[in-house]
Design a protein around this motif. Structure first.
Motif, PDB file in Angstrom:
ATOM      1  N   TYR A   1     -36.894  49.303 -32.051  1.00 40.47           N
ATOM      2  CA  TYR A   1     -36.416  48.593 -32.876  1.00 40.47           C
ATOM      3  C   TYR A   1     -35.814  48.718 -34.203  1.00 40.47           C
ATOM      4  O   TYR A   1     -34.803  48.238 -34.454  1.00 40.47           O
ATOM      5  CB  TYR A   1     -37.857  47.543 -33.373  1.00 40.47           C
ATOM      6  CG  TYR A   1     -37.633  46.414 -34.177  1.00 40.47           C
ATOM      7  CD1 TYR A   1     -36.858  45.290 -33.795  1.00 40.47           C
ATOM      8  CD2 TYR A   1     -38.138  46.364 -35.450  1.00 40.47           C
ATOM      9  CE1 TYR A   1     -36.758  44.144 -34.279  1.00 40.47           C
ATOM     10  CE2 TYR A   1     -38.105  45.203 -36.317  1.00 40.47           C
ATOM     11  CZ  TYR A   1     -37.370  44.135 -35.905  1.00 40.47           C
ATOM     12  OH  TYR A   1     -37.099  42.870 -36.512  1.00 40.47           O
ATOM     13  N   TRP A   2     -36.383  49.782 -34.776  1.00 41.00           N
ATOM     14  CA  TRP A   2     -35.755  50.467 -35.885  1.00 41.00           C
ATOM     15  C   TRP A   2     -34.415  51.012 -35.696  1.00 41.00           C
ATOM     16  O   TRP A   2     -33.339  50.524 -36.531  1.00 41.00           O
ATOM     17  CB  TRP A   2     -36.639  51.766 -36.471  1.00 41.00           C
ATOM     18  CG  TRP A   2     -36.052  52.428 -37.342  1.00 41.00           C
ATOM     19  CD1 TRP A   2     -35.533  52.131 -38.757  1.00 41.00           C
ATOM     20  CD2 TRP A   2     -35.854  53.973 -37.712  1.00 41.00           C
ATOM     21  NE1 TRP A   2     -35.029  53.219 -39.452  1.00 41.00           N
ATOM     22  CE2 TRP A   2     -35.303  54.286 -38.648  1.00 41.00           C
ATOM     23  CE3 TRP A   2     -36.169  55.019 -36.587  1.00 41.00           C
ATOM     24  CZ2 TRP A   2     -35.111  55.442 -39.176  1.00 41.00           C
ATOM     25  CZ3 TRP A   2     -35.897  56.283 -37.000  1.00 41.00           C
ATOM     26  CH2 TRP A   2     -35.255  56.407 -38.087  1.00 41.00           C
ATOM     27  N   LEU A   3     -34.077  51.698 -34.471  1.00 47.83           N
ATOM     28  CA  LEU A   3     -32.880  52.154 -34.282  1.00 47.83           C
ATOM     29  C   LEU A   3     -31.619  50.934 -33.992  1.00 47.83           C
ATOM     30  O   LEU A   3     -30.771  51.061 -34.449  1.00 47.83           O
ATOM     31  CB  LEU A   3     -32.747  53.116 -33.220  1.00 47.83           C
ATOM     32  CG  LEU A   3     -33.633  54.463 -33.314  1.00 47.83           C
ATOM     33  CD1 LEU A   3     -33.460  55.105 -31.901  1.00 47.83           C
ATOM     34  CD2 LEU A   3     -32.978  55.334 -34.484  1.00 47.83           C
ATOM     35  N   ALA A   4     -32.248  49.824 -33.399  1.00 48.73           N
ATOM     36  CA  ALA A   4     -31.518  48.722 -33.131  1.00 48.73           C
ATOM     37  C   ALA A   4     -30.871  48.056 -34.546  1.00 48.73           C
ATOM     38  O   ALA A   4     -29.742  47.589 -34.544  1.00 48.73           O
ATOM     39  CB  ALA A   4     -32.056  47.895 -32.126  1.00 48.73           C
ATOM     40  N   MET A   5     -32.044  47.991 -35.419  1.00 48.80           N
ATOM     41  CA  MET A   5     -31.788  47.181 -36.718  1.00 48.80           C
ATOM     42  C   MET A   5     -30.907  47.894 -37.406  1.00 48.80           C
ATOM     43  O   MET A   5     -30.117  47.381 -38.525  1.00 48.80           O
ATOM     44  CB  MET A   5     -33.069  46.865 -37.385  1.00 48.80           C
ATOM     45  CG  MET A   5     -34.098  46.200 -36.597  1.00 48.80           C
ATOM     46  SD  MET A   5     -33.431  44.099 -36.854  1.00 48.80           S
ATOM     47  CE  MET A   5     -33.785  43.859 -38.612  1.00 48.80           C
ATOM     48  N   ILE A   6     -30.897  49.408 -37.381  1.00 46.09           N
ATOM     49  CA  ILE A   6     -29.834  49.941 -38.357  1.00 46.09           C
ATOM     50  C   ILE A   6     -28.755  50.513 -37.676  1.00 46.09           C
ATOM     51  O   ILE A   6     -27.627  50.897 -38.257  1.00 46.09           O
ATOM     52  CB  ILE A   6     -30.701  51.311 -38.858  1.00 46.09           C
ATOM     53  CG1 ILE A   6     -31.083  52.448 -37.829  1.00 46.09           C
ATOM     54  CG2 ILE A   6     -31.871  50.847 -39.636  1.00 46.09           C
ATOM     55  CD1 ILE A   6     -31.447  53.638 -38.417  1.00 46.09           C
ATOM     56  N   LEU A   7     -28.571  50.748 -36.383  1.00 47.20           N
ATOM     57  CA  LEU A   7     -27.396  51.297 -35.908  1.00 47.20           C
ATOM     58  C   LEU A   7     -26.480  49.891 -35.034  1.00 47.20           C
ATOM     59  O   LEU A   7     -25.276  50.093 -34.994  1.00 47.20           O
ATOM     60  CB  LEU A   7     -27.688  52.140 -34.643  1.00 47.20           C
ATOM     61  CG  LEU A   7     -28.402  53.153 -35.081  1.00 47.20           C
ATOM     62  CD1 LEU A   7     -28.769  54.101 -34.020  1.00 47.20           C
ATOM     63  CD2 LEU A   7     -27.592  54.057 -36.144  1.00 47.20           C
ATOM     64  N   ILE A   8     -26.747  48.946 -34.602  1.00 45.54           N
ATOM     65  CA  ILE A   8     -26.203  47.803 -34.125  1.00 45.54           C
ATOM     66  C   ILE A   8     -25.528  47.013 -35.236  1.00 45.54           C
ATOM     67  O   ILE A   8     -26.169  46.388 -36.089  1.00 45.54           O
ATOM     68  CB  ILE A   8     -26.851  46.809 -32.990  1.00 45.54           C
ATOM     69  CG1 ILE A   8     -27.395  47.706 -32.092  1.00 45.54           C
ATOM     70  CG2 ILE A   8     -26.234  45.667 -32.570  1.00 45.54           C
ATOM     71  CD1 ILE A   8     -28.546  46.971 -31.173  1.00 45.54           C
TER      72      ILE A   8
ATOM     73  N   GLY B   1     -19.450  40.547 -39.554  1.00 44.80           N
ATOM     74  CA  GLY B   1     -19.321  39.999 -40.956  1.00 44.80           C
ATOM     75  C   GLY B   1     -20.312  40.943 -41.683  1.00 44.80           C
ATOM     76  O   GLY B   1     -20.022  40.674 -43.299  1.00 44.80           O
ATOM     77  N   PHE B   2     -21.025  41.754 -41.380  1.00 47.05           N
ATOM     78  CA  PHE B   2     -21.959  42.512 -42.317  1.00 47.05           C
ATOM     79  C   PHE B   2     -22.166  43.928 -41.793  1.00 47.05           C
ATOM     80  O   PHE B   2     -22.417  44.951 -42.637  1.00 47.05           O
ATOM     81  CB  PHE B   2     -23.444  41.872 -42.054  1.00 47.05           C
ATOM     82  CG  PHE B   2     -23.479  40.713 -42.670  1.00 47.05           C
ATOM     83  CD1 PHE B   2     -23.902  40.315 -43.988  1.00 47.05           C
ATOM     84  CD2 PHE B   2     -23.422  39.487 -41.740  1.00 47.05           C
ATOM     85  CE1 PHE B   2     -24.017  39.012 -44.518  1.00 47.05           C
ATOM     86  CE2 PHE B   2     -23.483  38.119 -42.415  1.00 47.05           C
ATOM     87  CZ  PHE B   2     -23.608  37.938 -43.578  1.00 47.05           C
ATOM     88  N   GLY B   3     -21.726  44.296 -40.669  1.00 48.29           N
ATOM     89  CA  GLY B   3     -21.897  45.828 -40.332  1.00 48.29           C
ATOM     90  C   GLY B   3     -23.301  46.265 -39.897  1.00 48.29           C
ATOM     91  O   GLY B   3     -24.111  45.338 -39.570  1.00 48.29           O
ATOM     92  N   ALA B   4     -23.470  47.364 -39.847  1.00 46.98           N
ATOM     93  CA  ALA B   4     -24.777  47.903 -39.067  1.00 46.98           C
ATOM     94  C   ALA B   4     -25.525  48.376 -40.337  1.00 46.98           C
ATOM     95  O   ALA B   4     -25.101  48.730 -41.410  1.00 46.98           O
ATOM     96  CB  ALA B   4     -24.288  49.080 -38.083  1.00 46.98           C
ATOM     97  N   GLY B   5     -26.740  48.103 -40.117  1.00 46.03           N
ATOM     98  CA  GLY B   5     -27.799  48.535 -40.983  1.00 46.03           C
ATOM     99  C   GLY B   5     -28.076  47.630 -42.213  1.00 46.03           C
ATOM    100  O   GLY B   5     -28.767  47.882 -43.126  1.00 46.03           O
ATOM    101  N   ASP B   6     -27.593  46.554 -42.115  1.00 46.68           N
ATOM    102  CA  ASP B   6     -27.978  45.516 -43.291  1.00 46.68           C
ATOM    103  C   ASP B   6     -29.079  44.868 -42.861  1.00 46.68           C
ATOM    104  O   ASP B   6     -29.460  44.207 -41.998  1.00 46.68           O
ATOM    105  CB  ASP B   6     -26.714  44.372 -43.449  1.00 46.68           C
ATOM    106  CG  ASP B   6     -26.629  43.509 -44.582  1.00 46.68           C
ATOM    107  OD1 ASP B   6     -27.796  43.018 -44.881  1.00 46.68           O
ATOM    108  OD2 ASP B   6     -25.649  43.402 -45.066  1.00 46.68           O
TER     109      ASP B   6
ATOM    110  N   GLU C   1     -29.425  37.478 -44.502  1.00 43.95           N
ATOM    111  CA  GLU C   1     -28.407  36.734 -44.127  1.00 43.95           C
ATOM    112  C   GLU C   1     -27.653  37.977 -43.258  1.00 43.95           C
ATOM    113  O   GLU C   1     -27.123  37.619 -41.969  1.00 43.95           O
ATOM    114  CB  GLU C   1     -27.563  36.667 -45.021  1.00 43.95           C
ATOM    115  CG  GLU C   1     -27.897  35.601 -46.039  1.00 43.95           C
ATOM    116  CD  GLU C   1     -28.618  36.020 -46.978  1.00 43.95           C
ATOM    117  OE1 GLU C   1     -28.738  37.481 -47.045  1.00 43.95           O
ATOM    118  OE2 GLU C   1     -29.149  35.226 -47.937  1.00 43.95           O
ATOM    119  N   GLY C   2     -27.907  39.267 -43.417  1.00 44.13           N
ATOM    120  CA  GLY C   2     -27.035  40.097 -42.595  1.00 44.13           C
ATOM    121  C   GLY C   2     -27.634  40.970 -41.631  1.00 44.13           C
ATOM    122  O   GLY C   2     -27.055  41.741 -40.755  1.00 44.13           O
ATOM    123  N   SER C   3     -29.235  40.839 -41.405  1.00 45.24           N
ATOM    124  CA  SER C   3     -29.851  41.633 -40.585  1.00 45.24           C
ATOM    125  C   SER C   3     -29.609  41.388 -39.076  1.00 45.24           C
ATOM    126  O   SER C   3     -29.340  40.146 -38.722  1.00 45.24           O
ATOM    127  CB  SER C   3     -31.346  41.515 -40.665  1.00 45.24           C
ATOM    128  OG  SER C   3     -31.873  40.265 -40.377  1.00 45.24           O
TER     129      SER C   3
END
Length: 384
Positions: free
Chosen positions: A176-183, A187-192, A196-198
Motif C-alpha cells: 500500500y505504501w509503495l502504491a501510494m508513493i510510486l503510482i 494532474g498530481f503526479g506520484a507521491g502526492d 485532492e492528489g492522493s
C-alpha cells in the motif's frame, strides 16, 4: 437467543472483549459530548486537552477519536480465533487452514452473508431509504468497511498458517505504501499524499458511485480498505496469542504491552515518510493505532479476565453486546435526544444554566443505556 452474560458461557468468551467494544462505542454514542461539556464548564486544562482528543484530525496526525474505528475493527479480529473454536473441535484439527473443504465452504457463505449485511446496514445509515437519488447516495460506510476488511482478514486466517498471515500483513502495508508513493495520479503526479492528489482519493473518484464523503475523497474509500485488512489481522494475531495460552495470563499481558510499544514506535518511525493518517488509513496509522488497540485490550484483559474485576463493566457490556444496534440508532434511526429531553428536560431546566449542556449529555446516555438494558433483559442481541 443466548445471553452473552450467562455464567455457563462466561468461560467460553472474553468478557473484556465485549467491555472494550462497549468502551469504544461509548464515545460515539454520547461520551464525547460529556467530555466537551465538562471542559467548557470547568475550564480545566486536562479536560480541554481530552476534549480536543474527541475530534477527528483534519488530515495528518492522530487523536483518540481517530482510533475508535480501528479499535473496533481490531476487536472484530480478536474475536475471530474464538468464534472458530467450535469448528476446529468438531473437525478435530488444530488450525483453521486445516479445516476440510466442505466446512470451509459453509464458513465462507456465513462470512459473505455477514459482510453483505454490514454493507447493507452501512447504506441504511447513509440514508439509503431517503431515496435522494443515486448521485446523492454515499455507498462507502463505516459498517461496510468493517464487513469487507473483516471478510478478507478472515480469508487469510482460514487459509494460512501464522507465518503466512504475518507475510500477508507485511505485504499489505508495504504494498500500500509503495502504491501510494510510486503510482502517478493524473494532474498530481506520484507521491502526492494530499486529500485532492492522493492515489486513494483518485481511485475513490473513479470507482466509487454516488456521492463521496468529502467530495474529492472518501475516508472509507476503495483503496484504503486494503490496509484496514491489516488492522483486522492485528486483532487476529492478538486473539490467537491469547487463545493458545502459551504463557500465564499476567506474562501474556506483558508481551502484549511490549508489542504495543514496538508497534507505536514503528508507526512513528514510518510517519517520517508515510504520515500517520486515518483518512488514508496509512500503513503507519495501522501500526500506530494498532499499538494503542493492543494496549487497550491488554489493560481490559488484565483488569477483567485476569484480575476478575467485572462488576464495573456492566454499562459497557450493554453497549458492546449490541454495538451495531446502538451505532445505527444514534446515527439517525432513533432520536434519543428527543426522548431524553421529553423525560428529563423539566428537571434539567431546574438546574443552573451552566450545567444544562452537561446534564443533557448525561440524560441521553441514560436513555440509551435503558434502551440497551431492555434489549438485554429480553435477550435481544443483533448477531451479524
Amino acid at each position: 437467543m443466548n445471553d452473552p452474560l450467562n455464567k455457563n458461557q462466561e468461560s467460553q468468551r472474553l468478557i473484556s472483549l465485549d467491555a472494550l467494544r462497549g468502551f469504544d462505542m461509548f464515545w460515539i454514542i454520547g461520551g464525547e459530548h460529556i467530555i466537551h461539556a465538562l471542559a467548557e464548564l470547568t475550564g480545566w486544562s486536562v479536560l480541554i486537552w481530552i476534549s480536543a482528543q474527541m475530534h477527528h484530525t483534519v488530515w495528518n496526525g492522530c487523536t483518540f477519536y481517530d482510533m475508535i474505528f480501528p479499535l473496533f475493527l481490531f476487536i472484530s479480529g480478536v474475536s475471530m480465533p474464538f468464534s472458530f473454536g467450535k469448528k476446529l473441535i468438531a473437525a478435530n484439527v488444530k488450525s483453521t487452514f486445516e479445516l476440510p473443504g466442505d466446512v470451509k465452504r459453509k464458513v465462507y457463505v456465513d462470512m459473505l452473508r455477514r459482510t453483505m449485511i454490514l454493507v447493507f446496514l452501512g447504506l441504511i445509515v447513509n440514508g439509503l431509504f431517503k431515496f435522494n437519488g443515486y448521485e446523492n447516495t454515499r455507498f462507502a460506510s463505516v459498517l461496510g468497511r468493517i464487513g469487507i476488511a473483516w471478510f478478507f482478514a478472515g480469508l487469510i486466517y482460514l487459509n494460512c498458517n501464522l507465518k503466512k498471515q504475518v507475510i500477508w500483513f507485511c505485504f499489505i502495508l508495504i504494498g500500500y505504501w509503495l502504491a501510494m508513493i510510486l503510482i502517478p495520479v493524473p494532474g498530481f503526479g506520484a507521491g502526492d499524499l494530499t486529500m485532492e492528489g492522493s492515489l486513494e482519493s483518485y481511485i475513490d473518484r473513479v470507482l466509487l458511485p454516488g456521492r463521496l464523503h468529502s467530495k474529492v475523497h472518501d475516508p472509507e474509500g476503495v483503496l484504503s480498505t486494503i490496509p484496514a485488512v491489516a488492522t483486522g489481522l492485528l486483532g487476529i494475531f492478538t486473539g490467537t496469542f491469547i487463545k493458545e495460552k502459551r504463557y500465564n495470563p499476567l506474562k501474556s499481558v506483558y508481551f502484549l504491552l511490549l508489542a504495543s510499544v514496538l508497534l507505536i514506535l514503528l508507526g512513528l518511525t514510518w510517519d517520517c515518510v508515510f504520515p500517520i493518517n486515518k483518512r488514508l488509513w496509512s500503513s503507519s496509522f495501522v501500526l500506530f493505532a494498532g499499538g494503542y488497540s493492543i494496549a487497550f485490550f491488554a489493560l481490559f484483559y488484565l483488569i477483567i479476565d485476569v484480575l476478575g474485576w467485572k462488576k464495573w463493566t456492566f454499562p459497557f457490556l450493554l453497549i458492546g453486546m449490541n454495538s451495531i444496534v446502538i451505532y445505527m440508532a444514534v446515527e439517525g434511526v432513533l432520536n434519543f435526544g428527543y426522548t431524553a429531553d421529553f423525560i428529563f428536560g423539566g428537571l434539567i431546566n431546574l438546574a443552573a444554566a451552566p450545567f444544562h449542556v452537561l446534564l443533557k449529555a448525561i440524560s441521553v446516555i441514560i436513555i440509551e443505556l435503558i434502551f440497551l438494558y431492555f434489549l438485554y433483559r429480553n435477550k435481544l442481541f443483533l448477531k451479524v
